[in-house]
Design an enzyme around this catalytic site. Sequence first.
Site, mmCIF file in Angstrom:
data_model
loop_
_atom_site.group_PDB
_atom_site.id
_atom_site.type_symbol
_atom_site.label_atom_id
_atom_site.label_comp_id
_atom_site.label_asym_id
_atom_site.label_seq_id
_atom_site.Cartn_x
_atom_site.Cartn_y
_atom_site.Cartn_z
ATOM 1 N N GLY A 197 0.214 5.320 -4.752
ATOM 2 C CA GLY A 197 -0.367 6.581 -5.209
ATOM 3 C C GLY A 197 0.054 7.756 -4.348
ATOM 4 O O GLY A 197 0.411 8.830 -4.858
ATOM 5 N N ASP B 153 0.826 -1.208 0.000
ATOM 6 C CA ASP B 153 0.000 0.000 0.000
ATOM 7 C C ASP B 153 0.861 1.259 0.000
ATOM 8 O O ASP B 153 1.915 1.302 0.637
ATOM 9 C CB ASP B 153 -0.901 -0.011 1.240
ATOM 10 N N TRP C 138 2.708 7.990 -2.511
ATOM 11 C CA TRP C 138 4.134 8.228 -2.728
ATOM 12 C C TRP C 138 4.338 9.182 -3.902
ATOM 13 O O TRP C 138 5.145 10.119 -3.829
ATOM 14 C CB TRP C 138 4.832 6.899 -3.006
ATOM 15 N N ASN D 289 -10.497 -2.497 -6.305
ATOM 16 C CA ASN D 289 -9.738 -1.518 -7.082
ATOM 17 C C ASN D 289 -10.420 -1.128 -8.389
ATOM 18 O O ASN D 289 -10.062 -0.118 -9.013
ATOM 19 C CB ASN D 289 -8.328 -2.044 -7.383
#
Length: 228
Positions: free
Chosen positions: A12, A9, A14, A57
Amino acid sequence: MQHVAIIMDGNGRWAERRGLRRSAGHRRGLQTAREIVAALCAIRVPFVTLYVFSTENWKRSAHEVHFLMNLIRWYLKKEMSFYVEHAIRVVHLGCAQTLPPDVRSQIEYVVERTRSHRGTTVALAINYGGKDEILRAVKKVLCSTSCPDGELLTEEAFGACLDAPQLPSVDFLIRTGGQQRMSNFLLWQSAYAEFYFTDILWPDFRVEDMLRALDEYRLRTRTFGGLE
């Protein structure tokens, strides 16, 4: 330790913290996945499961989902030499039928091509949800002639109907990115798993971080509901 499972996880976030597109985080996350898998192979962990793409997702933007499907297909093709080099056997967890045909074909190719490998088994959870896996397993049981009476159903018989029955129960589940929840991941297999949560975002998760987590696991006492 037989089985390490990882919820990767934070890709995004990051990217967003660096002013980049979320896709950049997903690309960097794949590099991290390779480094971590190679390290786990080196210390001879027999089974590793990576949470690649969940059934939830699909709720993301169409653009991001399209990118992720293409990235997964590209990654599987690119990593074939890596799997051969490390004698990795790849198995798939999840519902393959609802994946794009090109992604499904690439998964089937990699699984078949690595079937005879005797190194670490790497399970890729793609279009996977723990509830969905259990529901599909129940449907298999109901359609089976070997267990017409539900009262005769055992844990072993039910486990044989899961996506990859050769996987043992999860010993250690690592989740990066700061959240502390299972997110519908390996619900059946993680009944007695030890959990490790870290605030480190997945693209920043290094081999040293993983080894530190494994050191903590070794300090724990697992009783499986009994006494020490």
